[in-house]
Design a protein around this motif. Structure first.
Motif, PDB file in Angstrom:
ATOM      1  N   PHE A   1       0.827  -1.202   0.000  1.00 29.42           N
ATOM      2  CA  PHE A   1       0.000   0.000   0.000  1.00 29.42           C
ATOM      3  C   PHE A   1       0.865   1.257   0.000  1.00 29.42           C
ATOM      4  N   ARG A   2       0.269   2.347  -0.482  1.00 34.11           N
ATOM      5  CA  ARG A   2       0.890   3.666  -0.478  1.00 34.11           C
ATOM      6  C   ARG A   2      -0.160   4.680  -0.025  1.00 34.11           C
ATOM      7  N   PRO A   3       0.243   5.896   0.350  1.00 34.99           N
ATOM      8  CA  PRO A   3      -0.728   6.893   0.814  1.00 34.99           C
ATOM      9  C   PRO A   3      -1.677   7.321  -0.301  1.00 34.99           C
ATOM     10  N   ARG A   4      -2.930   7.487   0.053  1.00 33.87           N
ATOM     11  CA  ARG A   4      -3.921   7.929  -0.933  1.00 33.87           C
ATOM     12  C   ARG A   4      -3.708   9.392  -1.306  1.00 33.87           C
ATOM     13  N   CYS A   5      -3.356  10.211  -0.320  1.00 36.22           N
ATOM     14  CA  CYS A   5      -3.213  11.650  -0.559  1.00 36.22           C
ATOM     15  C   CYS A   5      -1.981  11.934  -1.427  1.00 36.22           C
ATOM     16  N   PRO A   6      -2.133  12.652  -2.531  1.00 34.62           N
ATOM     17  CA  PRO A   6      -1.001  12.899  -3.432  1.00 34.62           C
ATOM     18  C   PRO A   6       0.062  13.821  -2.853  1.00 34.62           C
ATOM     19  N   THR A   7      -0.271  14.567  -1.806  1.00 35.19           N
ATOM     20  CA  THR A   7       0.708  15.489  -1.230  1.00 35.19           C
ATOM     21  C   THR A   7       1.563  14.836  -0.135  1.00 35.19           C
ATOM     22  N   VAL A   8       1.165  13.631   0.303  1.00 37.05           N
ATOM     23  CA  VAL A   8       1.993  12.888   1.260  1.00 37.05           C
ATOM     24  C   VAL A   8       3.156  12.272   0.490  1.00 37.05           C
ATOM     25  N   ARG A   9       4.326  12.318   1.058  1.00 37.77           N
ATOM     26  CA  ARG A   9       5.503  11.814   0.342  1.00 37.77           C
ATOM     27  C   ARG A   9       5.358  10.325   0.026  1.00 37.77           C
ATOM     28  N   ASP A  10       5.826   9.953  -1.143  1.00 40.72           N
ATOM     29  CA  ASP A  10       5.791   8.558  -1.571  1.00 40.72           C
ATOM     30  C   ASP A  10       7.233   8.073  -1.700  1.00 40.72           C
ATOM     31  N   ASP A  11       7.685   7.266  -0.739  1.00 38.40           N
ATOM     32  CA  ASP A  11       9.069   6.800  -0.703  1.00 38.40           C
ATOM     33  C   ASP A  11       9.258   5.455  -1.393  1.00 38.40           C
ATOM     34  N   THR A  12       8.330   5.099  -2.262  1.00 36.00           N
ATOM     35  CA  THR A  12       8.429   3.830  -2.968  1.00 36.00           C
ATOM     36  C   THR A  12       9.742   3.709  -3.737  1.00 36.00           C
ATOM     37  N   VAL A  13      10.386   2.554  -3.592  1.00 34.04           N
ATOM     38  CA  VAL A  13      11.547   2.201  -4.413  1.00 34.04           C
ATOM     39  C   VAL A  13      11.247   0.852  -5.062  1.00 34.04           C
ATOM     40  N   LEU A  14      12.072   0.471  -6.030  1.00 34.03           N
ATOM     41  CA  LEU A  14      11.859  -0.804  -6.720  1.00 34.03           C
ATOM     42  C   LEU A  14      13.017  -1.774  -6.476  1.00 34.03           C
TER      43      LEU A  14
ATOM     44  N   TYR B   1       7.226  -1.318 -14.497  1.00 36.39           N
ATOM     45  CA  TYR B   1       7.583   0.060 -14.831  1.00 36.39           C
ATOM     46  C   TYR B   1       6.388   0.853 -15.332  1.00 36.39           C
ATOM     47  N   ASN B   2       5.519   0.221 -16.114  1.00 39.74           N
ATOM     48  CA  ASN B   2       4.349   0.935 -16.618  1.00 39.74           C
ATOM     49  C   ASN B   2       3.400   1.324 -15.491  1.00 39.74           C
ATOM     50  N   GLN B   3       3.147   0.397 -14.571  1.00 39.34           N
ATOM     51  CA  GLN B   3       2.241   0.696 -13.467  1.00 39.34           C
ATOM     52  C   GLN B   3       2.863   1.688 -12.494  1.00 39.34           C
ATOM     53  N   PHE B   4       4.162   1.568 -12.253  1.00 39.98           N
ATOM     54  CA  PHE B   4       4.870   2.517 -11.399  1.00 39.98           C
ATOM     55  C   PHE B   4       4.789   3.921 -12.008  1.00 39.98           C
ATOM     56  N   SER B   5       5.043   4.030 -13.302  1.00 41.09           N
ATOM     57  CA  SER B   5       5.007   5.333 -13.982  1.00 41.09           C
ATOM     58  C   SER B   5       3.609   5.919 -13.962  1.00 41.09           C
ATOM     59  N   GLU B   6       2.604   5.066 -14.195  1.00 45.20           N
ATOM     60  CA  GLU B   6       1.226   5.562 -14.266  1.00 45.20           C
ATOM     61  C   GLU B   6       0.788   6.198 -12.957  1.00 45.20           C
ATOM     62  N   TYR B   7       0.966   5.484 -11.841  1.00 44.75           N
ATOM     63  CA  TYR B   7       0.462   6.046 -10.591  1.00 44.75           C
ATOM     64  C   TYR B   7       1.295   7.238 -10.135  1.00 44.75           C
ATOM     65  N   ARG B   8       2.609   7.212 -10.402  1.00 39.13           N
ATOM     66  CA  ARG B   8       3.440   8.356 -10.001  1.00 39.13           C
ATOM     67  C   ARG B   8       3.105   9.591 -10.829  1.00 39.13           C
ATOM     68  N   LEU B   9       2.828   9.405 -12.116  1.00 33.01           N
ATOM     69  CA  LEU B   9       2.435  10.541 -12.954  1.00 33.01           C
ATOM     70  C   LEU B   9       1.061  11.061 -12.559  1.00 33.01           C
ATOM     71  N   GLU B  10       0.185  10.164 -12.087  1.00 29.89           N
ATOM     72  CA  GLU B  10      -1.122  10.613 -11.579  1.00 29.89           C
ATOM     73  C   GLU B  10      -0.928  11.484 -10.335  1.00 29.89           C
ATOM     74  N   ILE B  11       0.010  11.094  -9.465  1.00 31.81           N
ATOM     75  CA  ILE B  11       0.323  11.912  -8.288  1.00 31.81           C
ATOM     76  C   ILE B  11       0.832  13.282  -8.724  1.00 31.81           C
ATOM     77  N   LEU B  12       1.765  13.277  -9.676  1.00 30.65           N
ATOM     78  CA  LEU B  12       2.321  14.537 -10.171  1.00 30.65           C
ATOM     79  C   LEU B  12       1.236  15.402 -10.808  1.00 30.65           C
ATOM     80  N   GLU B  13       0.356  14.761 -11.571  1.00 29.15           N
ATOM     81  CA  GLU B  13      -0.744  15.484 -12.220  1.00 29.15           C
ATOM     82  C   GLU B  13      -1.620  16.177 -11.182  1.00 29.15           C
ATOM     83  N   GLU B  14      -1.943  15.462 -10.110  1.00 29.02           N
ATOM     84  CA  GLU B  14      -2.798  16.036  -9.069  1.00 29.02           C
ATOM     85  C   GLU B  14      -2.083  17.148  -8.313  1.00 29.02           C
ATOM     86  N   ARG B  15      -0.807  16.998  -8.066  1.00 35.40           N
ATOM     87  CA  ARG B  15      -0.045  18.058  -7.399  1.00 35.40           C
ATOM     88  C   ARG B  15       0.000  19.327  -8.258  1.00 35.40           C
ATOM     89  N   VAL B  16       0.236  19.159  -9.565  1.00 31.50           N
ATOM     90  CA  VAL B  16       0.265  20.311 -10.475  1.00 31.50           C
ATOM     91  C   VAL B  16      -1.112  20.962 -10.545  1.00 31.50           C
TER      92      VAL B  16
END
Length: 387
Positions: free
Chosen positions: A264-277, A290-305
């Motif tokens: 699991f990871r934090p739902r809130c996009p502003t909480v830090r995500d320390d995920t590593v692979l 890599y595709n799933q990692f990129s997708e959710y991280r870009l969604e976080i970035l999208e919401e922050r922007v």
């Protein structure tokens, strides 16, 4: 040119291994969809140990909670349904991995071959329970990490031989007056590691009523070892495993130990995500990971922007200005966020299948930081002057 680190030789990641597992007795396993009312057994929030309780700084992770005691999560029928899916020929034949940390793991199968397992962990009710125990609102890390399975099996003869050895050693140490536990685990199911993801929920899918051992060992902030009792069948433990070194200890008295680990990871996009692979690259389909990692991280970035843009527009409409320093700090944080993503997505040809080095261990990081600090101190010393 710096010398490359020497990694262990790659192991056979796909073993085509068939477990010697006897299906637990149950009159009939239904085939209906997941129903929270029918398949969840959660009653009350379990006792939890905080980061402070285990000697770690309170701000180490994303929640004060370090680990929970085992608690009932699923009914027997739910466990049988999950067992039937994870031990299917499709999963065993297509989703099996092995590494130097663990001999048999099943990964990346839930959204392909295990609809019940997938629905269990995507359920709002299940997410609410895990979040309540963890002390922070969580979502599943990504589909590939739903229902990761660790398997340890042995024959009846091997089981009896281990029990006899345990009893003989216990009797010898009692006769010699040796204090302590007669069982020292030198062959863990999963060796010392930190998780790649912030939180995990570990669920037991085996009957452990006759099991000796099988605890989760945690390395505390003082370097001592704390053991958390292993869950019984259908029970779970929630652990903030990204920030705590831990290992799954071997169990005696049972022919199998099958545990399901969902990340699991934090739902809130502003909480830090320390995920590593680090610990999952060598035991994954990299294209999927890599595709799933990129997708959710870009969604976080999208919401922050989006949130930053909203704040900027509202400020401009009200005749206020957002400070340049604040904007630059936001941009710098997102630059680090993207740079981290890029570092974690190691080129396929540089990933050694099945071989996980020890760079993920917190003790190794501490040693490296101390060494770097000493080198830095040496470089700061004033040069000697010669007259």
């Amino acid at each position: 040119m710096a010398a490359a680190a020497v990694l262990p030789a790659p192991v056979d990641m796909k073993r085509n291994w068939v477990p010697i597992i006897a299906e637990p007795a149950m009159s009939k396993v239904e085939s209906d969809d997941f129903s929270p009312a029918k398949h969840l057994a959660f009653k009350e929030t379990p006792k939890v140990y905080t980061m402070k309780d285990i000697g770690l700084p309170e701000n180490t992770g994303i929640s004060p909670v370090a680990v929970s005691e085992p608690f009932p999560l699923f009914t027997e029928e739910a466990v049988m349904r999950m067992r039937r899916e994870v031990l299917s020929p499709e999963v065993l034949g297509n989703c099996q991995y092995s590494s130097n940390l663990a001999q048999c793991q099943l990964r990346g199968f839930a959204n392909k071959y295990a609809p019940f397992v997938y629905d269990v962990w995507k359920s709002p009710e299940t997410l609410a329970i895990v979040s309540k125990v963890a002390g922070i609102d969580l979502v599943t890390e990504m589909d590939f990490e739903i229902g990761h399975i660790n398997i340890s099996v042995k024959s009846e003869a091997e089981k009896e031989e281990e029990i006899q050895a345990f009893n003989d050693r216990a009797q010898h140490e009692a006769d010699e007056g040796i204090a302590g536990c007669p069982w020292e685990d030198d062959k863990p199911i999963v060796d010392w590691h930190t998780d790649s993801y912030p939180f995990v929920c570990v669920t037991m899918l085996s009957d452990c009523s006759t099991m000796i051992g099988g605890e989760t060992a945690l390395r505390t902030g003082t370097g001592e070892i704390m053991k958390v009792r292993g869950p019984q069948m259908g029970c779970a433990v929630v652990l903030q495993g990204r920030y705590i070194e831990h290992q799954a200890l071997r169990a005696l008295g049972t022919a199998e130990r099958i545990s399901m680990v969902t990340s699991f990871r934090p739902r809130c996009p502003t909480v830090r995500d320390d995920t590593v692979l680090t610990t999952v690259r060598p035991i994954s389909n990299l294209a999927e990971l890599y595709n799933q990692f990129s997708e959710y991280r870009l969604e976080i970035l999208e919401e922050r922007v989006r949130q930053q843009l909203k704040e900027l527009r509202e400020a401009n409409s009200a005749g206020r200005k957002v400070s340049t320093r604040k904007l630059k700090a936001f941009f710098a944080e997102q630059e680090k966020f993207l740079a981290h993503m890029n570092r974690e997505m190691v080129d396929d040809e540089h990933v050694i299948r099945g071989s996980i080095d020890d760079s993920h261990l917190l003790t190794k990081k501490t040693e490296a930081e101390v060494a770097a600090s000493k080198n830095n101190d040496k470089s700061k010393k004033r040069p000697r002057r010669f007259l």
